[in-house]
Design a protein around this motif. Structure first.
Motif, PDB file in Angstrom:
ATOM      1  N   THR A 132       6.187  11.126  -6.412  1.00  0.00           N
ATOM      2  CA  THR A 132       5.824   9.802  -6.914  1.00  0.00           C
ATOM      3  C   THR A 132       5.116   8.999  -5.827  1.00  0.00           C
ATOM      4  OG1 THR A 132       7.773   9.798  -8.355  1.00  0.00           O
ATOM      5  CG2 THR A 132       6.670   7.685  -7.974  1.00  0.00           C
ATOM      6  N   PHE A 133       3.893   8.569  -6.113  1.00  0.00           N
ATOM      7  CA  PHE A 133       3.184   7.610  -5.268  1.00  0.00           C
ATOM      8  C   PHE A 133       3.318   6.247  -5.936  1.00  0.00           C
ATOM      9  CE2 PHE A 133       1.042  11.508  -3.919  1.00  0.00           C
ATOM     10  CZ  PHE A 133       0.968  11.332  -2.545  1.00  0.00           C
ATOM     11  N   GLU A 134       3.591   5.224  -5.134  1.00  0.00           N
ATOM     12  CA  GLU A 134       3.764   3.881  -5.702  1.00  0.00           C
ATOM     13  C   GLU A 134       3.106   2.854  -4.799  1.00  0.00           C
ATOM     14  OE1 GLU A 134       7.469   0.850  -6.154  1.00  0.00           O
ATOM     15  OE2 GLU A 134       7.673   2.717  -7.281  1.00  0.00           O
ATOM     16  N   ALA A 141      -8.913   0.191  -6.972  1.00  0.00           N
ATOM     17  CA  ALA A 141      -8.945  -0.900  -7.948  1.00  0.00           C
ATOM     18  C   ALA A 141     -10.006  -1.891  -7.493  1.00  0.00           C
ATOM     19  CB  ALA A 141      -7.576  -1.579  -8.060  1.00  0.00           C
ATOM     20  N   ASN A 142     -11.168  -1.862  -8.177  1.00  0.00           N
ATOM     21  CA  ASN A 142     -12.305  -2.717  -7.808  1.00  0.00           C
ATOM     22  C   ASN A 142     -12.665  -2.509  -6.344  1.00  0.00           C
ATOM     23  OD1 ASN A 142     -12.253  -3.490 -10.448  1.00  0.00           O
ATOM     24  ND2 ASN A 142     -11.451  -5.538 -10.088  1.00  0.00           N
ATOM     25  N   ASP A 143     -12.443  -3.523  -5.511  1.00  0.00           N
ATOM     26  CA  ASP A 143     -12.860  -3.421  -4.120  1.00  0.00           C
ATOM     27  C   ASP A 143     -11.722  -3.024  -3.178  1.00  0.00           C
ATOM     28  OD1 ASP A 143     -11.511  -5.752  -4.602  1.00  0.00           O
ATOM     29  OD2 ASP A 143     -12.731  -6.993  -3.275  1.00  0.00           O
ATOM     30  N   ALA A 144     -10.607  -2.578  -3.735  1.00  0.00           N
ATOM     31  CA  ALA A 144      -9.455  -2.214  -2.905  1.00  0.00           C
ATOM     32  C   ALA A 144      -9.157  -0.719  -3.029  1.00  0.00           C
ATOM     33  CB  ALA A 144      -8.227  -3.014  -3.336  1.00  0.00           C
ATOM     34  N   GLN A 145      -8.748  -0.095  -1.921  1.00  0.00           N
ATOM     35  CA  GLN A 145      -8.444   1.334  -1.931  1.00  0.00           C
ATOM     36  C   GLN A 145      -7.320   1.630  -0.945  1.00  0.00           C
ATOM     37  OE1 GLN A 145     -11.760   4.018  -1.550  1.00  0.00           O
ATOM     38  NE2 GLN A 145     -10.508   5.667  -0.713  1.00  0.00           N
ATOM     39  N   THR A 146      -6.418   2.543  -1.349  1.00  0.00           N
ATOM     40  CA  THR A 146      -5.357   3.010  -0.462  1.00  0.00           C
ATOM     41  C   THR A 146      -5.117   4.481  -0.760  1.00  0.00           C
ATOM     42  OG1 THR A 146      -3.065   2.683   0.293  1.00  0.00           O
ATOM     43  CG2 THR A 146      -3.489   2.389  -2.058  1.00  0.00           C
ATOM     44  N   SER A 147      -4.599   5.221   0.219  1.00  0.00           N
ATOM     45  CA  SER A 147      -4.405   6.653   0.008  1.00  0.00           C
ATOM     46  C   SER A 147      -3.166   7.129   0.761  1.00  0.00           C
ATOM     47  CB  SER A 147      -5.631   7.437   0.462  1.00  0.00           C
ATOM     48  OG  SER A 147      -5.846   7.250   1.850  1.00  0.00           O
ATOM     49  N   GLY A 148      -2.706   8.320   0.359  1.00  0.00           N
ATOM     50  CA  GLY A 148      -1.569   8.952   0.994  1.00  0.00           C
ATOM     51  C   GLY A 148      -1.647  10.444   0.811  1.00  0.00           C
ATOM     52  N   THR A 149      -0.826  11.173   1.560  1.00  0.00           N
ATOM     53  CA  THR A 149      -0.868  12.630   1.543  1.00  0.00           C
ATOM     54  C   THR A 149       0.414  13.178   0.951  1.00  0.00           C
ATOM     55  OG1 THR A 149      -2.262  12.626   3.510  1.00  0.00           O
ATOM     56  CG2 THR A 149      -1.186  14.700   2.931  1.00  0.00           C
ATOM     57  N   LEU A 150       0.268  14.226   0.132  1.00  0.00           N
ATOM     58  CA  LEU A 150       1.409  14.927  -0.433  1.00  0.00           C
ATOM     59  C   LEU A 150       1.609  16.237   0.327  1.00  0.00           C
ATOM     60  CD1 LEU A 150       3.612  15.461  -2.559  1.00  0.00           C
ATOM     61  CD2 LEU A 150       1.847  16.415  -4.038  1.00  0.00           C
ATOM     62  N   LYS A 156       0.836  -1.205   0.000  1.00  0.00           N
ATOM     63  CA  LYS A 156       0.000   0.000   0.000  1.00  0.00           C
ATOM     64  C   LYS A 156       0.875   1.262   0.000  1.00  0.00           C
ATOM     65  CE  LYS A 156      -4.231  -1.587   2.304  1.00  0.00           C
ATOM     66  NZ  LYS A 156      -5.165  -1.297   3.418  1.00  0.00           N
ATOM     67  N   ILE A 157       0.191   2.423  -0.055  1.00  0.00           N
ATOM     68  CA  ILE A 157       0.873   3.704   0.172  1.00  0.00           C
ATOM     69  C   ILE A 157       0.945   3.881   1.681  1.00  0.00           C
ATOM     70  CG2 ILE A 157       0.829   6.187  -0.208  1.00  0.00           C
ATOM     71  CD1 ILE A 157      -0.953   5.668  -2.652  1.00  0.00           C
ATOM     72  N   TYR A 158       2.114   3.652   2.263  1.00  0.00           N
ATOM     73  CA  TYR A 158       2.233   3.673   3.718  1.00  0.00           C
ATOM     74  C   TYR A 158       2.623   5.037   4.276  1.00  0.00           C
ATOM     75  CZ  TYR A 158       2.064  -1.424   3.543  1.00  0.00           C
ATOM     76  OH  TYR A 158       1.682  -2.713   3.337  1.00  0.00           O
TER      77      TYR A 158
END
Length: 368
Positions: free
Chosen positions: A299-301, A354-363, A285-287
């Motif tokens: 860059t988010f990965e 992506a379908n039923d999965a989600q992750t987020s992060g802050t810039l 995930k984006i940790y």
């Protein structure tokens, strides 16, 4: 009976080399703790970093520091009306090579740098190649930094290989420039890609050199940048995006760099009905939040379990699309979002679904 003041040991002549740390004049007198005055060529000396005096009972000393040729002359010690004089002779330090030339090996189109260090500044140095003087040009730079002299040759070719020399007065030292042919190799191979119609296909390859002329091909025909094809080069990494894929886009895609070639196949599936959404899990995930300065690229990965699920990026819940500001990358299960030329307005929350999965992060954009 009054004893007249006198020197019991006169100053002696001193010989030293330039750049020596100190030269010392010493005299002895018949009274303790006399108060001498010192002169150089008739001019009284002021004490400080350059000149320091010491009085130890009956011994009088003058220390001259960091010698130069200009320090030579007659030095006089005077107490009351009694004097003693001597001469300081400063000899020129012989020229020495403190760091010799070394042979240089580079690949074609790289930069070759020869460097020599000598003991003196302000000395004229001449560079030669095969007996002829090397002059500055569009590709050749001659640099001097203190005692260090450099010959810099940019965009080297095989014709630049051979013997080079540095000439300093009667001294001459030679060395060799070896130019090796760049043999392009793949450090990350081209992989087959499988997508549904209307999706974007991404080919990616990495080679072992930068600044290489490359070409993408489809079924042997050269590809040029267009609404259908987007070509990206990032140092050693090269990418080809095939936009809004149709069945006609399937086939062999090749990447050519010099005489090295890699080929992979694009498979396009016809979606006769809406495919059932796959269950997606995050491998990574984006940790952590991203911290950048204005003007940099953020860059988010992340990585998902399903290679063929494209997903969507959002900023503050607004869908992102490809532009000069945003660029998306898909390699296997890895998904990347590049945000170019960041400004304070780009701060905020970014998420990937992506379908039923989600992750987020802050810039965070930090002004230094």
């Amino acid at each position: 009976k009054v004893v007249e003041f006198q020197f019991t040991k006169d100053l002696a002549d001193v010989t030293a080399q330039e750049r020596d740390t100190t030269a010392v004049f010493e005299a002895e007198v018949n009274e303790e703790f006399a108060k001498p005055r010192w002169y150089r060529n008739g001019q009284e000396i002021s004490m400080g970093d350059k000149y320091q005096q010491q009085v130890t009972r009956k011994t009088l000393m003058l220390v001259v520091r960091n010698l130069t040729l200009e320090d030579a002359g007659q030095y006089t010690c005077q107490v009351d009306k009694v004097t003693s004089s001597a001469t300081l002779t400063v000899t020129e330090r012989p020229l020495e090579i403190t760091r010799s030339l070394q042979a240089v090996t580079v690949y074609e189109r790289e930069t070759a740098t020869f460097e020599v260090e000598i003991s003196h500044e302000g000395i004229e140095v001449q560079w030669e190649r095969k007996g002829s003087v090397v002059a500055p040009s569009e590709r050749v730079t001659i640099e001097v930094q203190g005692c260090v002299h450099r010959l810099v040759i940019s965009n080297v070719s095989m014709d630049d290989a051979g013997e080079y020399a540095v000439v300093i007065g009667d001294f001459r030292q030679t060395t060799t420039l070896v130019v090796e042919i760049r043999k392009v190799e793949f450090t990350r191979p081209l992989q087959n890609v499988k997508v549904f119609e209307k999706q974007t296909a991404m080919f990616e390859v990495e080679i072992n050199f930068t600044d290489v002329d490359v070409q993408w091909l489809k079924n042997g025909e050269a590809i040029t940048q267009s609404d259908k094809y987007r070509v990206h080069a990032d140092q050693k990494v090269h990418r080809l995006e095939v936009i809004n894929v149709t069945v006609e886009d399937s086939g062999e895609y090749s990447f050519v760099a010099q005489d090295t070639k890699a080929t992979a196949t694009l498979y396009v599936d016809i979606a006769t009905s809406e495919p059932e959404a796959k269950h997606v899990e995050f491998v990574r995930k984006i940790y952590e939040p991203i911290h950048v300065s204005p003007g940099e690229t953020a860059t988010f990965e992340l990585e998902i379990s399903e290679d063929d699920v494209e997903g969507q990026w959002f900023r503050n819940e607004v869908t992102l699309t490809t532009s000069d500001k945003y660029r998306f990358e898909q390699v296997g299960g890895v998904r990347r979002l590049y945000i170019s030329n960041v400004t304070l307005e780009d701060q905020g929350d970014y998420s990937f679904v992506a379908n039923d999965a989600q992750t987020s992060g802050t810039l965070y954009v930090e002004v230094k």
